[in-house]
Design a protein around this motif. Structure first.
Motif, mmCIF file in Angstrom:
data_model
loop_
_atom_site.group_PDB
_atom_site.id
_atom_site.type_symbol
_atom_site.label_atom_id
_atom_site.label_comp_id
_atom_site.label_asym_id
_atom_site.label_seq_id
_atom_site.Cartn_x
_atom_site.Cartn_y
_atom_site.Cartn_z
ATOM 1 N N LEU A 93 0.849 -1.192 0.000
ATOM 2 C CA LEU A 93 0.000 0.000 0.000
ATOM 3 C C LEU A 93 0.884 1.241 0.000
ATOM 4 O O LEU A 93 1.923 1.275 0.666
ATOM 5 C CB LEU A 93 -0.884 -0.027 1.254
ATOM 6 N N HIS A 94 0.471 2.279 -0.754
ATOM 7 C CA HIS A 94 1.249 3.518 -0.767
ATOM 8 C C HIS A 94 0.315 4.731 -0.727
ATOM 9 O O HIS A 94 -0.893 4.616 -0.886
ATOM 10 C CB HIS A 94 2.174 3.579 -1.989
ATOM 11 N N ARG A 95 0.921 5.914 -0.524
ATOM 12 C CA ARG A 95 0.154 7.160 -0.397
ATOM 13 C C ARG A 95 0.070 7.864 -1.745
ATOM 14 O O ARG A 95 1.007 7.824 -2.542
ATOM 15 C CB ARG A 95 0.810 8.080 0.637
ATOM 16 N N ALA A 96 -1.066 8.524 -1.991
ATOM 17 C CA ALA A 96 -1.299 9.261 -3.235
ATOM 18 C C ALA A 96 -2.064 10.535 -2.912
ATOM 19 O O ALA A 96 -2.465 10.782 -1.772
ATOM 20 C CB ALA A 96 -2.086 8.401 -4.218
ATOM 21 N N PHE A 97 -2.265 11.364 -3.948
ATOM 22 C CA PHE A 97 -3.143 12.519 -3.820
ATOM 23 C C PHE A 97 -3.898 12.711 -5.134
ATOM 24 O O PHE A 97 -3.455 12.263 -6.200
ATOM 25 C CB PHE A 97 -2.358 13.803 -3.479
ATOM 26 N N SER A 98 -5.046 13.356 -5.064
ATOM 27 C CA SER A 98 -5.814 13.736 -6.237
ATOM 28 C C SER A 98 -6.287 15.173 -6.070
ATOM 29 O O SER A 98 -6.851 15.527 -5.022
ATOM 30 C CB SER A 98 -7.036 12.825 -6.428
ATOM 31 N N VAL A 99 -6.048 15.999 -7.096
ATOM 32 C CA VAL A 99 -6.456 17.403 -7.084
ATOM 33 C C VAL A 99 -7.603 17.610 -8.067
ATOM 34 O O VAL A 99 -7.547 17.141 -9.211
ATOM 35 C CB VAL A 99 -5.283 18.334 -7.473
ATOM 36 N N PHE A 100 -8.632 18.326 -7.621
ATOM 37 C CA PHE A 100 -9.743 18.769 -8.463
ATOM 38 C C PHE A 100 -9.661 20.288 -8.519
ATOM 39 O O PHE A 100 -9.981 20.961 -7.535
ATOM 40 C CB PHE A 100 -11.077 18.302 -7.875
ATOM 41 N N LEU A 101 -9.209 20.814 -9.647
ATOM 42 C CA LEU A 101 -8.958 22.246 -9.784
ATOM 43 C C LEU A 101 -10.135 22.904 -10.485
ATOM 44 O O LEU A 101 -10.493 22.537 -11.607
ATOM 45 C CB LEU A 101 -7.655 22.470 -10.565
ATOM 46 N N PHE A 102 -10.727 23.889 -9.812
ATOM 47 C CA PHE A 102 -11.886 24.614 -10.324
ATOM 48 C C PHE A 102 -11.510 26.060 -10.626
ATOM 49 O O PHE A 102 -10.769 26.690 -9.857
ATOM 50 C CB PHE A 102 -13.021 24.615 -9.299
ATOM 51 N N ASP A 103 -12.065 26.591 -11.726
ATOM 52 C CA ASP A 103 -11.907 28.020 -11.974
ATOM 53 C C ASP A 103 -12.915 28.785 -11.115
ATOM 54 O O ASP A 103 -13.725 28.191 -10.385
ATOM 55 C CB ASP A 103 -12.009 28.345 -13.469
ATOM 56 N N SER A 104 -12.877 30.096 -11.204
ATOM 57 C CA SER A 104 -13.727 30.900 -10.318
ATOM 58 C C SER A 104 -15.205 30.832 -10.701
ATOM 59 O O SER A 104 -16.068 31.263 -9.929
ATOM 60 C CB SER A 104 -13.255 32.360 -10.326
ATOM 61 N N ASP A 105 -15.499 30.250 -11.867
ATOM 62 C CA ASP A 105 -16.894 30.052 -12.279
ATOM 63 C C ASP A 105 -17.402 28.648 -11.960
ATOM 64 O O ASP A 105 -18.531 28.291 -12.331
ATOM 65 C CB ASP A 105 -17.039 30.314 -13.782
ATOM 66 N N GLY A 106 -16.580 27.844 -11.305
ATOM 67 C CA GLY A 106 -17.017 26.517 -10.902
ATOM 68 C C GLY A 106 -16.847 25.441 -11.955
ATOM 69 O O GLY A 106 -17.453 24.366 -11.849
ATOM 70 N N LYS A 107 -16.007 25.695 -12.971
ATOM 71 C CA LYS A 107 -15.704 24.649 -13.951
ATOM 72 C C LYS A 107 -14.457 23.885 -13.517
ATOM 73 O O LYS A 107 -13.506 24.454 -12.973
ATOM 74 C CB LYS A 107 -15.508 25.242 -15.348
ATOM 75 N N LEU A 108 -14.478 22.576 -13.757
ATOM 76 C CA LEU A 108 -13.430 21.659 -13.317
ATOM 77 C C LEU A 108 -12.492 21.345 -14.477
ATOM 78 O O LEU A 108 -12.940 21.040 -15.589
ATOM 79 C CB LEU A 108 -14.068 20.362 -12.800
ATOM 80 N N LEU A 109 -11.193 21.383 -14.206
ATOM 81 C CA LEU A 109 -10.192 21.039 -15.206
ATOM 82 C C LEU A 109 -9.933 19.533 -15.179
ATOM 83 O O LEU A 109 -9.547 18.985 -14.138
ATOM 84 C CB LEU A 109 -8.886 21.783 -14.934
#
Length: 278
Positions: A93-109
């Protein structure tokens, strides 16, 4: 999900630190770790990696953080060893991360992973997903929950630049990270490869009037797109599109609720529980 729902969960939970180091002798115990991003390459004559992209092979020598069931760091293990199904099947088992980046209008990249990737190539996924490395600033050396979260955040800033060309100074000054929770999941990829991670989930949102420079690395990212909630749901309904398993898990269980709360995430952020999805 109950920790008693699968034989595999019971296996992982049973592994004490000494069991992990004994079962996986390539793992370097925490006190002896090199404190470097990568180990020396041993992949040149590796049949498993034959035919893959040279840069992606090099990245397989990065030192991930090997964990026990409770997300305590046990030592350093290469990205290659942490992603081999033969090791995952034995509970590594290992450690990870996940980023959800939103613009100021609430759209997700979103990004589509590059064809060169060794695991989960060409699949659509969240903005950025990778691993904190077994180095001082990404490890959370004091072992505290807050230290681990900060280590994962530092790794996220590093990888946003590496994968998407987003300058760290822009990330640090134009928006804000919110740590949501941790999910524990296992998923095969292709052939010999897979994932078994405790994944730190972050939302990053740009402030009003701010934007980021996004210049993806072709070796990491095949395509990017900004989507609304409905556009993402339409993508999920398009049978021609394929998605990473962790992205689907997060979307199915959390994302759309969080999306509705972007203006004020205080009720859902900084969850200390590890959410088991085994």
């Amino acid at each position: 999900m109950s920790t008693q729902t699968s034989t595999y969960a019971e296996l992982v939970q049973s592994l004490e630190p000494n069991d992990i180091l004994e079962k996986f002798p390539e793992v370097i115990a925490l006190n002896n770790r090199p404190n470097t991003h990568s180990s020396e390459s041993s992949s040149k004559d590796d049949n498993l990696l034959e035919g893959y992209d040279e840069e992606q092979i090099r990245l397989m020598n990065e030192n991930c953080i090997v964990l026990d069931w409770e997300d305590n760091a046990i030592g350093a293990g290469t990205k290659k060893m942490c992603h081999l199904m033969e090791n995952i099947d034995q509970g590594l088992l290992h450690r990870a991360f996940s980023v959800f980046l939103f613009d100021s209008d609430g759209k997700l990249l979103l990004q589509q992973r590059a064809s060169e990737k060794i695991t989960f190539a060409d699949l659509w996924t969240n903005t950025c997903c990778s691993h904190p490395l077994c180095v001082d600033d990404e490890l959370g050396l004091n072992g505290s929950f807050e230290g681990k979260v900060e280590g994962a955040r530092i790794a996220a800033v590093r990888k946003l630049e590496h994968e998407l060309g987003i300058p760290p100074q822009e990330v640090e000054s134009r928006g804000e990270f919110h740590f949501l929770n941790r999910i524990h999941y296992v998923a095969p990829s292709n052939g010999a490869w897979g994932e078994h991670e405790i994944d730190y989930i972050f939302i990053y949102q740009l402030r009003k009037g701010e934007s980021l420079t996004v210049d993806p690395s072709a070796n990491e990212v095949r395509e990017i797109t900004w989507v609304s909630q409905q556009q993402l749901k339409d993508m999920f309904n398009d049978g021609k599109l394929k998605f990473t398993p962790w992205f689907k898990l997060i979307c199915d269980n959390y994302l759309f609720q969080w999306w509705d709360q972007l203006s004020d995430l205080r009720e859902v952020e900084n969850d200390t529980k590890i959410h088991r999805m085994l």
